[in-house]
Scaffold this active site. Structure first.
Site, PDB file in Angstrom:
ATOM      1  N   ASN A 213     -46.211  46.115  17.737  1.00  0.00           N
ATOM      2  CA  ASN A 213     -47.234  47.116  17.489  1.00  0.00           C
ATOM      3  C   ASN A 213     -48.268  46.542  16.599  1.00  0.00           C
ATOM      4  O   ASN A 213     -48.150  45.476  16.190  1.00  0.00           O
ATOM      5  CB  ASN A 213     -46.778  48.397  17.030  1.00  0.00           C
ATOM      6  CG  ASN A 213     -46.114  48.512  15.577  1.00  0.00           C
ATOM      7  OD1 ASN A 213     -46.831  47.917  14.810  1.00  0.00           O
ATOM      8  ND2 ASN A 213     -44.852  48.746  15.653  1.00  0.00           N
ATOM      9  N   LYS A 292     -36.329  33.616  30.583  1.00  0.00           N
ATOM     10  CA  LYS A 292     -37.693  34.011  30.992  1.00  0.00           C
ATOM     11  C   LYS A 292     -37.644  34.837  32.151  1.00  0.00           C
ATOM     12  O   LYS A 292     -37.213  34.377  33.319  1.00  0.00           O
ATOM     13  CB  LYS A 292     -38.863  32.937  30.940  1.00  0.00           C
ATOM     14  CG  LYS A 292     -40.250  33.622  31.169  1.00  0.00           C
ATOM     15  CD  LYS A 292     -41.074  32.510  31.253  1.00  0.00           C
ATOM     16  CE  LYS A 292     -42.418  33.048  31.721  1.00  0.00           C
ATOM     17  NZ  LYS A 292     -43.514  32.082  31.913  1.00  0.00           N
ATOM     18  N   PRO A 310     -32.468  52.305  15.867  1.00  0.00           N
ATOM     19  CA  PRO A 310     -31.792  53.106  14.814  1.00  0.00           C
ATOM     20  C   PRO A 310     -32.902  53.659  13.679  1.00  0.00           C
ATOM     21  O   PRO A 310     -33.968  52.598  13.691  1.00  0.00           O
ATOM     22  CB  PRO A 310     -30.757  51.985  13.894  1.00  0.00           C
ATOM     23  CG  PRO A 310     -31.213  50.658  14.197  1.00  0.00           C
ATOM     24  CD  PRO A 310     -31.742  50.784  15.853  1.00  0.00           C
ATOM     25  N   ILE A 312     -34.226  53.660  10.532  1.00  0.00           N
ATOM     26  CA  ILE A 312     -33.895  52.943   9.099  1.00  0.00           C
ATOM     27  C   ILE A 312     -33.909  54.062   7.884  1.00  0.00           C
ATOM     28  O   ILE A 312     -33.068  54.373   7.110  1.00  0.00           O
ATOM     29  CB  ILE A 312     -34.691  51.686   8.760  1.00  0.00           C
ATOM     30  CG1 ILE A 312     -34.401  50.725  10.173  1.00  0.00           C
ATOM     31  CG2 ILE A 312     -34.296  51.043   7.469  1.00  0.00           C
ATOM     32  CD1 ILE A 312     -35.311  49.575  10.219  1.00  0.00           C
ATOM     33  N   PHE A 332     -43.370  56.830   5.363  1.00  0.00           N
ATOM     34  CA  PHE A 332     -44.533  56.708   6.003  1.00  0.00           C
ATOM     35  C   PHE A 332     -44.627  57.433   7.227  1.00  0.00           C
ATOM     36  O   PHE A 332     -43.755  57.165   7.793  1.00  0.00           O
ATOM     37  CB  PHE A 332     -45.433  55.579   5.783  1.00  0.00           C
ATOM     38  CG  PHE A 332     -46.010  55.079   4.599  1.00  0.00           C
ATOM     39  CD1 PHE A 332     -45.256  54.702   3.372  1.00  0.00           C
ATOM     40  CD2 PHE A 332     -47.279  54.727   4.417  1.00  0.00           C
ATOM     41  CE1 PHE A 332     -45.911  54.349   2.243  1.00  0.00           C
ATOM     42  CE2 PHE A 332     -47.957  54.219   3.397  1.00  0.00           C
ATOM     43  CZ  PHE A 332     -47.219  54.078   2.032  1.00  0.00           C
ATOM     44  N   LYS A 346     -42.483  65.720   9.564  1.00  0.00           N
ATOM     45  CA  LYS A 346     -41.606  64.787   9.490  1.00  0.00           C
ATOM     46  C   LYS A 346     -40.755  64.462   8.078  1.00  0.00           C
ATOM     47  O   LYS A 346     -39.663  64.029   8.165  1.00  0.00           O
ATOM     48  CB  LYS A 346     -42.450  63.381   9.818  1.00  0.00           C
ATOM     49  CG  LYS A 346     -41.755  62.137  10.030  1.00  0.00           C
ATOM     50  CD  LYS A 346     -42.597  60.940  10.490  1.00  0.00           C
ATOM     51  CE  LYS A 346     -43.346  61.435  12.091  1.00  0.00           C
ATOM     52  NZ  LYS A 346     -44.163  60.244  12.285  1.00  0.00           N
ATOM     53  N   LYS A 350     -36.837  63.868   8.351  1.00  0.00           N
ATOM     54  CA  LYS A 350     -36.223  62.420   7.659  1.00  0.00           C
ATOM     55  C   LYS A 350     -35.269  62.685   6.444  1.00  0.00           C
ATOM     56  O   LYS A 350     -34.654  61.893   6.083  1.00  0.00           O
ATOM     57  CB  LYS A 350     -37.175  61.444   7.316  1.00  0.00           C
ATOM     58  CG  LYS A 350     -38.085  61.153   8.479  1.00  0.00           C
ATOM     59  CD  LYS A 350     -37.779  59.608   9.327  1.00  0.00           C
ATOM     60  CE  LYS A 350     -38.565  59.493  10.362  1.00  0.00           C
ATOM     61  NZ  LYS A 350     -38.360  58.019  10.970  1.00  0.00           N
TER      62      LYS A 350
HETATM   63  N1  CTP Z   1     -38.952  54.639  10.255  1.00  0.00           N
HETATM   64  C1  CTP Z   1     -37.803  53.896  10.275  1.00  0.00           C
HETATM   65  N2  CTP Z   1     -37.055  53.520  11.210  1.00  0.00           N
HETATM   66  C2  CTP Z   1     -37.226  53.995  12.665  1.00  0.00           C
HETATM   67  C3  CTP Z   1     -38.599  54.550  12.848  1.00  0.00           C
HETATM   68  C4  CTP Z   1     -39.197  54.791  11.534  1.00  0.00           C
HETATM   69  O1  CTP Z   1     -37.190  53.513   9.224  1.00  0.00           O
HETATM   70  N3  CTP Z   1     -36.772  53.564  13.707  1.00  0.00           N
HETATM   71  C5  CTP Z   1     -39.635  55.089   9.362  1.00  0.00           C
HETATM   72  C6  CTP Z   1     -40.965  54.353   9.041  1.00  0.00           C
HETATM   73  O2  CTP Z   1     -40.982  53.285   8.329  1.00  0.00           O
HETATM   74  C7  CTP Z   1     -41.571  55.330   8.288  1.00  0.00           C
HETATM   75  C8  CTP Z   1     -41.080  56.773   8.709  1.00  0.00           C
HETATM   76  O3  CTP Z   1     -39.735  56.247   9.505  1.00  0.00           O
HETATM   77  O4  CTP Z   1     -41.462  55.370   6.975  1.00  0.00           O
HETATM   78  C9  CTP Z   1     -41.550  57.390   9.843  1.00  0.00           C
HETATM   79  O5  CTP Z   1     -42.133  56.501  10.872  1.00  0.00           O
HETATM   80  P1  CTP Z   1     -42.946  57.161  12.212  1.00  0.00           P
HETATM   81  O6  CTP Z   1     -43.140  55.861  13.241  1.00  0.00           O
HETATM   82  O7  CTP Z   1     -44.393  57.700  11.876  1.00  0.00           O
HETATM   83  O8  CTP Z   1     -42.193  58.152  12.909  1.00  0.00           O
HETATM   84  P2  CTP Z   1     -40.919  58.310  13.955  1.00  0.00           P
HETATM   85  O9  CTP Z   1     -39.748  58.690  13.109  1.00  0.00           O
HETATM   86  O10 CTP Z   1     -41.040  57.280  14.747  1.00  0.00           O
HETATM   87  O11 CTP Z   1     -41.480  59.656  14.536  1.00  0.00           O
HETATM   88  P3  CTP Z   1     -42.817  59.722  15.805  1.00  0.00           P
HETATM   89  O12 CTP Z   1     -42.914  58.238  16.367  1.00  0.00           O
HETATM   90  O13 CTP Z   1     -42.187  60.684  16.781  1.00  0.00           O
HETATM   91  O14 CTP Z   1     -43.965  60.231  15.138  1.00  0.00           O
END
Ligand code: CTP
Length: 402
Positions: A213, A292, A310, A312, A332, A346, A350
């Protein structure tokens, strides 16, 4: 960096080829909002002209203790009394030896000796040939200067002007700037250990392709830098980004979400604070092909299955130390709309005490951002500012919660 704004620094140059970097340092300090009074030794004037440094600092340069511009003819007293710090860069081997012995036969060393020792810190950036740096005399001098309360910055490593390679180069201007900004930052996380994730993750489809991304990692790196400036020991687990490691921060590079989780789990036990700024890929290809993936001539794209990565942050927040609060977890949220509602939901999902909302498309890759801090007492906006300034404000907020 804002901690230098409004500071008045005496920038002293002793004789060394690294003096050319001091011109850049002078300019960077002024840009950071400091006022700079340059003092040069006679030897420094062989390497850099006072005219250059006058132009960059916007102030006449002092080169002699016999300077008649001072009404009382005591430049060494007047200049040192008004300074927030004296920074000697480059500090030659000879100049360090002079400082050690309290010698005062020209303006710069005289001023260092005459400074009010409890009010005006002395910071030196050594610069010399590698043999001079390794010489037992210099080793002794540096150790004793540190014991005397002088802040001796590190030296750089690499190719030297003399053609040799080793330790002893003066740090680059931006590195000295970062060390000075850290020096003036309040040490609100002294003795604490902070673990930060940053950047995107990269999930391989085959050896040459993958999904990722647009996260640049800038916010996470700024958070790591701010935590270090605040006195913390910082480990930064970084996905693939093109950013220099903040000074003093231990960096662990990873690619995928699973590698990021492993690196986090390896370091989290030592941490008091975990800050998850990484934009972790939610899904990865179920199978990463070993070779590939080729077009098969059918005109049809390969079908890809995805599995969820997972989480994290949730894993760490739901661990016993996360649940008990022994580990303070900060997440975040990168959202595209309804920031308050999504960030609030969120945070609960979380299970973290603090979640920081921001608008993803507006922040990815940018130097500026705005943040919404959401905790159990409500929401608090940090308005548009540089990511570094926001990181300092966030670290200040976190330190108050500990
Ligand atoms: N995060 C993480 N591991 C993941 C996904 C997210 O540690 N697999 C953490 C990010 O580093 C951030 C927070 O979770 O601190 C929220 O990430 P975000 O991408 O905004 O949320 P998602 O849980 O992925 O939810 P969604 O994409 O449905 O908004």
């Amino acid at each position: 960096m804002s901690t230098l704004a409004g500071k008045h620094l005496v920038l002293g140059l002793s004789g060394g080829i690294a003096a050319y970097k001091s011109a850049e340092l002078c300019r960077a300090l002024v840009k950071a909002g400091a006022t700079v009074q340059v003092v040069m030794t006679e030897a420094a004037e062989h390497f850099m002209t006072a005219v250059t440094l006058q132009a960059l600092s916007g102030r006449p340069v002092y080169t002699s203790q016999w300077d008649r511009r001072e009404a009382n003819n005591m430049a060494h007293i007047n200049l040192s009394r008004e300074a927030d710090a004296i920074v000697v860069a480059p500090a030659s081997a000879d100049f360090l030896a002079k400082l050690l012995h309290g010698r005062a036969d020209e303006l710069l060393s005289l001023m260092c000796l005459a400074r009010p020792i409890d009010q005006v810190p002395l910071i030196v950036a050594p610069a010399m040939n590698r043999e001079m740096w390794l010489n037992p005399a210099t080793r002794r001098n540096v150790a004793q200067l540190r014991a005397d309360g002088v802040h001796v910055l590190d030296v750089g490593q690499g190719e030297q002007a003399c053609g040799e390679t080793g330790d002893g180069r003066m740090l680059e201007a931006d590195e000295i700037l970062e060390d000075l900004a850290a020096f003036f930052a309040p040490k609100i996380l002294q003795g604490q250990s902070v673990l930060v994730t940053a950047g995107p993750t990269y999930e391989a489809m085959d050896p040459v392709r993958g999904i990722t991304n647009l996260s640049s990692g800038k916010m996470g790196f700024a958070v790591a830098r701010a935590a270090h400036m605040a006195g913390a020991q910082v480990t930064l687990v970084a996905g693939p980004v093109h950013l220099p490691t903040p000074r003093g921060v231990q960096r662990v590079d990873v690619q995928s979400a699973r590698q990021m989780l492993d690196a986090v789990l390896a370091h989290v036990d030592a941490a008091r604070v975990f800050i998850a700024t990484a934009a972790v890929a939610d899904w990865r290809p179920a199978l990463a092909a070993e070779q590939k993936i080729k077009k098969d001539g059918s005109g049809l794209p390969p079908s890809l299955d995805f599995v969820e990565n997972p989480d994290i942050l949730a894993t760490v927040a739901q661990s016993p130390r996360g649940v008990s609060g022994a580990l303070f977890c900060v997440g975040f949220a990168a959202e595209s709309h309804d920031l308050l509602a999504h960030t609030t939901a969120k945070r609960l999902r979380k299970g973290v005490p603090l979640l920081v909302g921001n608008i993803g498309p507006a922040t990815f890759g940018q130097d500026d951002n705005a943040l919404l801090l959401v905790d159990e007492s409500g929401a608090h906006t940090l308005p548009q500012a540089s990511k570094q300034a926001l990181a300092i404000a966030l670290i200040t907020h976190i330190a108050k919660q500990l």
